[in-house]
Design an enzyme around this catalytic site. Structure first.
Site, PDB file in Angstrom:
ATOM      1  N   ARG A 108       0.816  -1.213   0.000  1.00 52.53           N
ATOM      2  CA  ARG A 108       0.000   0.000   0.000  1.00 52.53           C
ATOM      3  C   ARG A 108       0.855   1.271   0.000  1.00 52.53           C
ATOM      4  NH1 ARG A 108      -5.813   0.036   1.597  1.00 52.53           N
ATOM      5  NH2 ARG A 108      -6.429  -2.127   1.799  1.00 52.53           N
ATOM      6  N   ARG A 153      -2.727   6.637   1.362  1.00 51.25           N
ATOM      7  CA  ARG A 153      -3.228   7.833   2.038  1.00 51.25           C
ATOM      8  C   ARG A 153      -2.292   8.507   3.022  1.00 51.25           C
ATOM      9  NH1 ARG A 153      -8.805   5.899   4.449  1.00 51.25           N
ATOM     10  NH2 ARG A 153      -7.374   4.406   5.359  1.00 51.25           N
ATOM     11  N   ARG A 177      -6.254  13.375  -4.077  1.00 51.93           N
ATOM     12  CA  ARG A 177      -7.493  12.690  -3.719  1.00 51.93           C
ATOM     13  C   ARG A 177      -8.596  13.710  -3.422  1.00 51.93           C
ATOM     14  NH1 ARG A 177     -11.256  10.817  -1.509  1.00 51.93           N
ATOM     15  NH2 ARG A 177     -11.456   8.955  -0.237  1.00 51.93           N
ATOM     16  N   ASP A 204      -7.493  -1.228  -6.949  1.00 49.21           N
ATOM     17  CA  ASP A 204      -8.042  -1.876  -5.757  1.00 49.21           C
ATOM     18  C   ASP A 204      -8.469  -3.289  -6.103  1.00 49.21           C
ATOM     19  OD1 ASP A 204      -8.845  -0.922  -2.873  1.00 49.21           O
ATOM     20  OD2 ASP A 204     -10.335  -2.372  -3.526  1.00 49.21           O
ATOM     21  N   TYR A 241     -16.024  -9.775   0.707  1.00 46.25           N
ATOM     22  CA  TYR A 241     -16.649  -8.468   0.446  1.00 46.25           C
ATOM     23  C   TYR A 241     -17.947  -8.622  -0.355  1.00 46.25           C
ATOM     24  CZ  TYR A 241     -12.483  -6.198   2.240  1.00 46.25           C
ATOM     25  OH  TYR A 241     -11.474  -5.774   3.060  1.00 46.25           O
TER      26      TYR A 241
HETATM   27  O1  CP3 Z   1      -0.359  -0.916  -2.406  1.00 47.28           O
HETATM   28  C1  CP3 Z   1      -0.606   0.054  -3.132  1.00 47.28           C
HETATM   29  O2  CP3 Z   1      -0.024   1.146  -3.013  1.00 47.28           O
HETATM   30  C2  CP3 Z   1      -1.563  -0.145  -4.290  1.00 47.28           C
HETATM   31  C3  CP3 Z   1      -2.899   0.201  -4.016  1.00 47.28           C
HETATM   32  C4  CP3 Z   1      -3.868  -0.708  -3.269  1.00 47.28           C
HETATM   33  C5  CP3 Z   1      -5.078  -0.180  -2.766  1.00 47.28           C
HETATM   34  N1  CP3 Z   1      -5.838  -1.219  -2.322  1.00 47.28           N
HETATM   35  C6  CP3 Z   1      -5.444   1.244  -2.784  1.00 47.28           C
HETATM   36  C7  CP3 Z   1      -6.416   1.741  -1.812  1.00 47.28           C
HETATM   37  C8  CP3 Z   1      -3.881  -2.080  -3.020  1.00 47.28           C
HETATM   38  C9  CP3 Z   1      -2.811  -3.120  -3.294  1.00 47.28           C
HETATM   39  C10 CP3 Z   1      -5.143  -2.382  -2.436  1.00 47.28           C
HETATM   40  C11 CP3 Z   1      -5.581  -3.736  -2.081  1.00 47.28           C
HETATM   41  C12 CP3 Z   1      -6.747  -3.910  -1.214  1.00 47.28           C
HETATM   42  N2  CP3 Z   1      -7.938  -3.245  -1.261  1.00 47.28           N
HETATM   43  C13 CP3 Z   1      -6.865  -4.895  -0.219  1.00 47.28           C
HETATM   44  C14 CP3 Z   1      -5.843  -5.943   0.105  1.00 47.28           C
HETATM   45  C15 CP3 Z   1      -4.619  -5.319   0.631  1.00 47.28           C
HETATM   46  C16 CP3 Z   1      -4.359  -5.518   2.064  1.00 47.28           C
HETATM   47  O3  CP3 Z   1      -3.724  -4.593   2.620  1.00 47.28           O
HETATM   48  O4  CP3 Z   1      -4.683  -6.559   2.629  1.00 47.28           O
HETATM   49  C17 CP3 Z   1      -8.137  -4.767   0.379  1.00 47.28           C
HETATM   50  C18 CP3 Z   1      -8.698  -5.591   1.506  1.00 47.28           C
HETATM   51  C19 CP3 Z   1      -8.808  -3.722  -0.302  1.00 47.28           C
HETATM   52  C20 CP3 Z   1     -10.193  -3.233  -0.092  1.00 47.28           C
HETATM   53  C21 CP3 Z   1     -10.228  -1.845   0.396  1.00 47.28           C
HETATM   54  N3  CP3 Z   1      -9.822  -0.748  -0.328  1.00 47.28           N
HETATM   55  C22 CP3 Z   1     -10.698  -1.381   1.653  1.00 47.28           C
HETATM   56  C23 CP3 Z   1     -11.217  -2.268   2.752  1.00 47.28           C
HETATM   57  C24 CP3 Z   1     -10.564   0.012   1.658  1.00 47.28           C
HETATM   58  C25 CP3 Z   1     -11.018   0.973   2.708  1.00 47.28           C
HETATM   59  C26 CP3 Z   1     -10.200   0.962   3.908  1.00 47.28           C
HETATM   60  C27 CP3 Z   1      -8.881   1.649   3.707  1.00 47.28           C
HETATM   61  O5  CP3 Z   1      -7.838   1.051   4.010  1.00 47.28           O
HETATM   62  O6  CP3 Z   1      -8.890   2.821   3.317  1.00 47.28           O
HETATM   63  C28 CP3 Z   1      -9.964   0.385   0.429  1.00 47.28           C
HETATM   64  C29 CP3 Z   1      -9.617   1.764   0.003  1.00 47.28           C
HETATM   65  C30 CP3 Z   1      -8.279   1.996  -0.581  1.00 47.28           C
HETATM   66  N4  CP3 Z   1      -7.608   1.164  -1.431  1.00 47.28           N
HETATM   67  C31 CP3 Z   1      -7.495   3.180  -0.391  1.00 47.28           C
HETATM   68  C32 CP3 Z   1      -6.351   3.029  -1.176  1.00 47.28           C
HETATM   69  C33 CP3 Z   1      -5.239   4.029  -1.365  1.00 47.28           C
HETATM   70  C34 CP3 Z   1      -7.898   4.381   0.435  1.00 47.28           C
HETATM   71  C35 CP3 Z   1      -8.773   5.216  -0.416  1.00 47.28           C
HETATM   72  C36 CP3 Z   1      -8.848   6.616   0.045  1.00 47.28           C
HETATM   73  O7  CP3 Z   1      -9.620   6.900   0.962  1.00 47.28           O
HETATM   74  O8  CP3 Z   1      -8.150   7.460  -0.560  1.00 47.28           O
END
Ligand code: CP3
Length: 344
Positions: A26, A30, A39, A76, A153
């Site tokens: 990640r 953020r 964003r 995502d 999900y």
């Molecule tokens: O790693 C990276 O930099 C690449 C980007 C990436 C995102 N999501 C961007 C994101 C990756 C690899 C993911 C994968 C992802 N998404 C997972 C598995 C990764 C892990 O850590 O286990 C999961 C479970 C998700 C689903 C998801 N996406 C959730 C539950 C949420 C909300 C909670 C949170 O952490 O913010 C997201 C949102 C999300 N995905 C954000 C980002 C940058 C935040 C969005 C924002 O508010 O700007």
């Protein structure tokens, strides 16, 4: 074309490298002020993912700041179920929401096997653009969620505390759940192959919720399907990383699935991981993400302690034990990387 800094590829392929690779799960998210700014301007997170130029720009943000050995494409895991016909939105402080979660066989039958190259063209295009921008400096990681994690999900309708809906389906209608997982497996395999076609150098599977499964069910409902995906990637000789959070109990079986690299979460022992994995796969991890909220001196100390555990000869990739959190201090990421670079 060969990649100039290929230390991650070397370690994943089992070749010696005099540089220990580091990247951060990640890493493009953020915690970066420049991300927050973009964003805010764009408004919606999904819109960011769906605009290839902006997804590319976001992917490159941590690369411009830090001395990282890989980029990971900004997208995502949940864009896949959306492409299958499940409308998705992200709500501030609530996370992802599927308004029509899968409840019945009929809901399952309504799920499409979409034309992925069209429906997920935005991520594929972002990969293509990012590859051009990286200009073969470092490898680009593509990714997907595991079938089990996506099903969580899709059935819960969003982030869940107790996962009661998917567990109920697992016990009451196991065949329906297995059918969902099987369909996801085919789609995800094709999606990963497309990411490869558009330029990804390494592919990663995030099995974020694998560890919530009851011990006797992990193999049947998570690993079995991930193993199929891994085996398709291995057949094509594509380096891959499998991260199954909370699944250290199953590491023997994970080794048998033969991923190039196994992600280790921060609750697990790196020493034990090395004993069990040996040289069969690389291992990646496993600094507690919360350490990046702390003082720089703590980051330095804890990183050293982690590196001290790594035996000479272990195929090792430095990373956190899970994704970096929104309150992590960018300065601490710098200290983490610097500590790895200066470690002897
Ligand atoms: O790693 C990276 O930099 C690449 C980007 C990436 C995102 N999501 C961007 C994101 C990756 C690899 C993911 C994968 C992802 N998404 C997972 C598995 C990764 C892990 O850590 O286990 C999961 C479970 C998700 C689903 C998801 N996406 C959730 C539950 C949420 C909300 C909670 C949170 O952490 O913010 C997201 C949102 C999300 N995905 C954000 C980002 C940058 C935040 C969005 C924002 O508010 O700007």
């Amino acid at each position: 074309m060969s990649i100039r800094n290929d230390c991650l590829l070397k370690i994943l392929r089992g070749n010696p490298s005099n540089r220990t690779p580091i990247w951060i799960m990640r890493q493009a998210g953020r915690y970066l002020p420049e991300y927050k700014k973009l964003r805010q301007k764009t408004g919606d997170f999904l819109q960011l993912c769906k605009t290839p130029e902006l997804a590319c720009k976001t992917t490159l943000m941590p690369i411009a700041r830090f001395d990282l050995d890989a980029a990971i494409i900004f997208s995502d895991i949940l864009v896949v179920p959306e492409a299958m016909g499940m409308p998705l939105k992200f709500e501030e402080n609530k996370g992802p929401i599927f308004e029509k979660p899968i409840k019945t066989e009929k809901d399952f039958n309504n799920l499409q096997f979409p034309p992925l190259e069209e429906n997920l063209a935005f991520t594929l295009k972002a990969i293509e653009l990012t590859k051009l921008e990286l200009n073969n400096s470092i490898p680009l990681i593509g990714f997907c969620g595991s079938p089990w994690t996506l099903a969580c999900y899709m059935i819960e309708g969003g982030t869940s505390k107790n996962f009661e809906k998917i567990f109920r389906m697992m016990y009451d209608q196991p065949n329906l759940l297995l059918k969902i997982l099987d369909k996801l497996t085919s789609i995800l395999t094709e999606y990963l192959k497309l990411q490869l076609k558009y330029g990804a150098d390494v592919l990663m599977i995030f099995d974020t919720w694998g560890g919530i499964l009851p011990y006797p069910r992990y193999r049947e409902f998570s690993l079995e399907f991930n193993q199929k995906i891994i085996s398709s990637l291995n057949q094509l000789n594509i380096p891959n990383i499998f991260f199954s959070k909370g699944a250290f109990n199953h590491i023997d079986d994970i080794v048998k699935a033969n991923p190039s690299c196994i992600g280790i979460d921060w609750m697990s022992s790196l020493e034990n991981a090395q004993k069990i994995v040996g040289n069969k796969s690389a291992i990646q991890g496993n600094l507690d993400p919360s350490i990046l909220l702390s003082e720089g001196t703590v980051v330095k100390e804890e990183t050293k302690k982690m590196l001290d555990q790594v035996n000479a000869g272990t195929r090792y990739v430095v990373n956190l034990g899970h994704g970096i959190t929104p309150d992590a201090k960018p300065k601490n990421v710098e200290i983490l990387i610097e500590t790895v670079r200066n470690y002897k």
